[in-house]
Scaffold this motif. Structure first.
Motif, PDB file in Angstrom:
ATOM      1  N   PRO A   1      -6.710   7.937   0.239  1.00 48.48           N
ATOM      2  CA  PRO A   1      -5.347   7.531   0.592  1.00 48.48           C
ATOM      3  C   PRO A   1      -4.887   8.082   1.941  1.00 48.48           C
ATOM      4  O   PRO A   1      -4.257   7.353   2.734  1.00 48.48           O
ATOM      5  CB  PRO A   1      -4.513   8.100  -0.557  1.00 48.48           C
ATOM      6  CG  PRO A   1      -5.446   8.125  -1.720  1.00 48.48           C
ATOM      7  CD  PRO A   1      -6.776   8.480  -1.135  1.00 48.48           C
TER       8      PRO A   1
ATOM      9  N   ALA B   1      -6.236   2.169  -0.922  1.00 48.37           N
ATOM     10  CA  ALA B   1      -7.393   2.991  -0.574  1.00 48.37           C
ATOM     11  C   ALA B   1      -8.588   2.655  -1.455  1.00 48.37           C
ATOM     12  O   ALA B   1      -9.734   2.612  -0.985  1.00 48.37           O
ATOM     13  CB  ALA B   1      -7.027   4.461  -0.702  1.00 48.37           C
TER      14      ALA B   1
ATOM     15  N   LEU C   1      -6.419   6.057   4.703  1.00 49.76           N
ATOM     16  CA  LEU C   1      -5.801   4.743   4.879  1.00 49.76           C
ATOM     17  C   LEU C   1      -4.479   4.878   5.629  1.00 49.76           C
ATOM     18  O   LEU C   1      -4.157   4.060   6.509  1.00 49.76           O
ATOM     19  CB  LEU C   1      -5.569   4.073   3.524  1.00 49.76           C
ATOM     20  CG  LEU C   1      -4.990   2.653   3.570  1.00 49.76           C
ATOM     21  CD1 LEU C   1      -5.896   1.718   4.362  1.00 49.76           C
ATOM     22  CD2 LEU C   1      -4.765   2.103   2.159  1.00 49.76           C
ATOM     23  N   GLY C   2      -3.697   5.909   5.292  1.00 49.63           N
ATOM     24  CA  GLY C   2      -2.467   6.155   6.039  1.00 49.63           C
ATOM     25  C   GLY C   2      -2.747   6.390   7.508  1.00 49.63           C
ATOM     26  O   GLY C   2      -2.038   5.871   8.389  1.00 49.63           O
TER      27      GLY C   2
ATOM     28  N   TYR D   1      -3.424   3.107   9.253  1.00 51.20           N
ATOM     29  CA  TYR D   1      -2.216   2.368   9.592  1.00 51.20           C
ATOM     30  C   TYR D   1      -1.517   2.973  10.819  1.00 51.20           C
ATOM     31  O   TYR D   1      -1.020   2.237  11.689  1.00 51.20           O
ATOM     32  CB  TYR D   1      -1.257   2.348   8.405  1.00 51.20           C
ATOM     33  CG  TYR D   1      -1.540   1.251   7.413  1.00 51.20           C
ATOM     34  CD1 TYR D   1      -1.423  -0.093   7.767  1.00 51.20           C
ATOM     35  CD2 TYR D   1      -1.932   1.547   6.109  1.00 51.20           C
ATOM     36  CE1 TYR D   1      -1.682  -1.105   6.859  1.00 51.20           C
ATOM     37  CE2 TYR D   1      -2.186   0.532   5.180  1.00 51.20           C
ATOM     38  CZ  TYR D   1      -2.063  -0.785   5.567  1.00 51.20           C
ATOM     39  OH  TYR D   1      -2.328  -1.799   4.661  1.00 51.20           O
TER      40      TYR D   1
ATOM     41  N   TYR E   1      -0.551   4.779  -1.072  1.00 48.89           N
ATOM     42  CA  TYR E   1      -1.833   4.306  -0.535  1.00 48.89           C
ATOM     43  C   TYR E   1      -2.961   4.321  -1.560  1.00 48.89           C
ATOM     44  O   TYR E   1      -4.101   3.953  -1.225  1.00 48.89           O
ATOM     45  CB  TYR E   1      -2.269   5.131   0.688  1.00 48.89           C
ATOM     46  CG  TYR E   1      -1.338   5.038   1.865  1.00 48.89           C
ATOM     47  CD1 TYR E   1      -1.171   3.840   2.553  1.00 48.89           C
ATOM     48  CD2 TYR E   1      -0.626   6.145   2.296  1.00 48.89           C
ATOM     49  CE1 TYR E   1      -0.321   3.754   3.647  1.00 48.89           C
ATOM     50  CE2 TYR E   1       0.232   6.076   3.381  1.00 48.89           C
ATOM     51  CZ  TYR E   1       0.383   4.879   4.050  1.00 48.89           C
ATOM     52  OH  TYR E   1       1.232   4.798   5.124  1.00 48.89           O
TER      53      TYR E   1
ATOM     54  N   ASP F   1       0.823  -1.212   0.000  1.00 50.83           N
ATOM     55  CA  ASP F   1       0.000   0.000   0.000  1.00 50.83           C
ATOM     56  C   ASP F   1       0.857   1.263   0.000  1.00 50.83           C
ATOM     57  O   ASP F   1       0.477   2.292  -0.582  1.00 50.83           O
ATOM     58  CB  ASP F   1      -0.937   0.008   1.208  1.00 50.83           C
ATOM     59  CG  ASP F   1      -2.080  -0.993   1.072  1.00 50.83           C
ATOM     60  OD1 ASP F   1      -2.265  -1.523  -0.039  1.00 50.83           O
ATOM     61  OD2 ASP F   1      -2.774  -1.254   2.078  1.00 50.83           O
ATOM     62  N   LEU F   2       2.014   1.215   0.651  1.00 50.85           N
ATOM     63  CA  LEU F   2       2.916   2.364   0.645  1.00 50.85           C
ATOM     64  C   LEU F   2       3.471   2.646  -0.757  1.00 50.85           C
ATOM     65  O   LEU F   2       3.835   3.794  -1.064  1.00 50.85           O
ATOM     66  CB  LEU F   2       4.075   2.132   1.604  1.00 50.85           C
ATOM     67  CG  LEU F   2       3.870   2.519   3.066  1.00 50.85           C
ATOM     68  CD1 LEU F   2       5.055   2.074   3.908  1.00 50.85           C
ATOM     69  CD2 LEU F   2       3.662   4.016   3.216  1.00 50.85           C
TER      70      LEU F   2
ATOM     71  N   ALA G   1       4.934   4.769   8.059  1.00 47.57           N
ATOM     72  CA  ALA G   1       3.648   4.986   7.395  1.00 47.57           C
ATOM     73  C   ALA G   1       3.524   6.394   6.842  1.00 47.57           C
ATOM     74  O   ALA G   1       2.763   6.637   5.893  1.00 47.57           O
ATOM     75  CB  ALA G   1       2.505   4.704   8.368  1.00 47.57           C
TER      76      ALA G   1
END
Length: 572
Positions: free
Chosen positions: A526, A519, A529-530, A533, A515, A363-364, A421
């Protein structure tokens, strides 16, 4: 044994030289012997089965061959109480068991090498289960020898050497069979792996004797022998014991296929279907699995309990074999035993919840190659360093001090992931995060192994350590299952203007690809979502605080317990 290594035992150089002692070098070979069969009957074997044309569903069932590793505490009392004919007098109690199990593992791998999964799958499954049982029994014995062959302050180095050997074996078992199968065939490949068990056999023969093993007596005096009545009772108790182990194992493995097949074989097809459906429920299935663990343990306890109002030899023997090791532990650590067990359960919890790391890296925005190179190459090197630092610390600083330091390792490394993250797909940041995490987990894992080793007592070493090692990973099963839900629910809260919304500003400067893919799959932005995390890593850090608090409390309580005057000391 006691954790009396709270004070420094050695200088820095002396602590380092512990790794070069004969016992530590032997432990390296024994760790290799323990790690080799595990991957061969789980991961590597699956490729052979796939090439033979088997479905993924059938292949996944073979993972149950490793279930014995989770259930090994059930037959550990036999290892403590039973001698190996002829070998025990020659090699001593532990080494004779080591040699016997290593020869059986070698035999099992050789049998697998001669089997054909396309023609006789059931036979290969039986051989794999045999290797799983004998290899897990080997683990029991190696742990017991390690504990009994060295002082408490050397247990860190012994644990480190074991883990180094184990990791070398995992690399060999993951790569060498594939190369040999490509050059020759799978039969040659597994025959060569069987031959590599000679490394462990050499270690067992070269190992110094552990201290004299005294088998704890089972007092059945005054209980008359009634062979005609005892045989049916033994059969009933063992059948109940097997049922409990089956239920317990299905819960631990999160796989009810074996239990369902047994139910179907007994004609209970409706029950089998209900069990399969319950295990597969999302997310409720994990609670069903945890319930199965509790029920399975309850059935095992019931199988070992004496009959109400009737004293029989089967009841006496089973109650003593399974109950005496626990009773001994609670008597020796009266007043602190429950806290010790709680510490064992939560000590590595902040690590166990990190079961979504590959999706996090993806995802990153990191590529699969970058993830593989950093995690599987650099990460392994950092783990080896962390394991060594843990062993050195136990020898240099003492066990309890090292245990407390290790309690901080998990929470600190999880804070580093929260920092990662916010960095996006920054490769140097990934190296830093994985380096810190793997060093920390290697250090804390070694300290925990050394600590659990210190809690055992002679005569019950194998049983007590097998119980501790089975216990410490169990709570992580329930909590880790919720990791993905925590990330996604926190992300949704951030997007809906909830309490986590302010965290979205931390991700305003990241490139648009960070992300973005994850996302879209989670139906959030995005930045949200970050934020999800970050919340998850902070949550995992908070879990680790419990281990820190318990480590301080247990260290203080144990110190007072060990300083009691001899007249007031708790009897061993």
């Amino acid at each position: 044994m006691t954790a009396d290594a709270a004070e420094p035992r050695r200088g820095a150089l002396g602590a380092l030289l512990v790794f070069f002692e004969r016992r530590s070098l032997v432990m390296l070979a024994l760790g290799f012997s323990a790690g080799l069969p595990n991957l061969l009957i789980f991961d590597t074997l699956s490729l052979w089965l796939r090439e033979a044309g088997l479905s993924l569903k059938v292949i996944s069932i073979f993972a149950l061959a490793t279930l014995a590793y989770s259930l090994k505490f059930l037959w550990a009392p036999l290892v403590d109480r039973t001698q190996v004919p002829l070998l025990t007098r020659w090699l001593g109690h532990r080494r004779s068991w080591m040699l016997a199990t290593q020869l059986l593992v070698m035999l099992g791998l050789w049998a697998i090498s001669g089997a054909d999964p396309a023609r006789n799958l059931a036979l290969m499954a039986a051989f794999a289960a045999f290797v799983g049982f004998t290899a897990s029994t080997q683990d029991i014995v190696i742990d017991a020898w390690r504990i009994e062959a060295a002082e408490v302050e050397k247990q860190g180095a012994m644990a480190a050497a074991y883990q180094w050997g184990y990791r070398i074996a995992m690399i060999v078992a993951g790569a060498a069979p594939l190369v040999l199968a490509d050059q020759f065939n799978w039969h040659v490949s597994y025959a060569a792996m069987a031959a590599l068990m000679a490394v462990g056999i050499t270690g067992a023969l070269a190992a110094p004797r552990e201290r004299a093993h005294a088998i704890r007596p089972i007092h059945a005096e005054g209980t008359p022998a009634r062979p005609a009545l005892e045989l049916p009772e033994w059969l009933a108790r063992l059948a109940l014991f097997a049922l409990g182990a089956l239920i317990l194992g299905s819960g631990l493995a999160a796989d009810a296929s074996l239990l369902a097949n047994v139910m179907s074989g007994l004609g209970m097809t409706g029950t089998a279907g209900a069990i399969t459906a319950a295990w597969a429920m999302k997310p409720e299935g994990v609670y069903v699995q945890l319930l199965a663990v509790v029920v399975g343990l309850g059935v095992i306890v019931l199988a070992a309990c004496p009959l109400p109002g009737v004293r029989t030899r089967p009841g006496v023997y089973l109650a003593a074999a399974l109950g005496d090791p626990l009773r001994d532990f609670f008597v020796r650590y009266r007043g602190v035993a429950a806290l010790i067990l709680a510490l064992i359960c939560v000590y590595r919890l902040s690590d166990f919840v990190l079961n979504i790391m590959n999706p996090f890296y993806a995802d990153l925005g990191f590529t699969k190659t970058e993830i593989a190179e950093v995690r599987k190459v650099f990460g392994v090197v950092m783990t080896v360093i962390g394991v060594g630092l843990g062993g050195w610390s136990v020898a240099r600083l003492g066990l309890m001090r090292s245990l407390v330091i290790g309690a901080f390792a998990g929470p600190i490394s999880n804070l580093v992931f929260a920092w990662l993250a916010m960095q996006g797909a920054d490769l140097p940041a990934l190296f830093v995060a994985i380096g810190v995490d793997n060093i920390a987990s290697g250090f804390s894992g070694t300290c925990l192994i050394a600590y659990m080793s210190s809690l055992t007592s002679l005569g019950f070493t194998a049983t007590q350590y097998a119980l501790f090692s089975s216990l410490y990973a169990l709570p992580g099963k329930l909590i880790a299952s919720q990791s993905g839900r925590i990330v996604e629910s926190s992300a949704a809260t951030a997007d809906s203007g909830g309490v986590f919304t302010p965290l979205k500003v931390l991700f305003g400067g990241l490139p648009p690809e960070a992300y973005a893919t994850g996302a879209a799959k989670s139906a959030v932005t995005p930045a949200a979502l970050g934020a999800g995390y970050v919340v998850f890593f902070l949550y995992s850090t908070a879990i680790g605080v419990a281990a820190i608090v318990l480590a301080f409390v247990v260290a203080a309580r144990q110190r007072r317990l060990e300083q009691q005057p001899a007249a007031q000391a708790v009897p061993a």
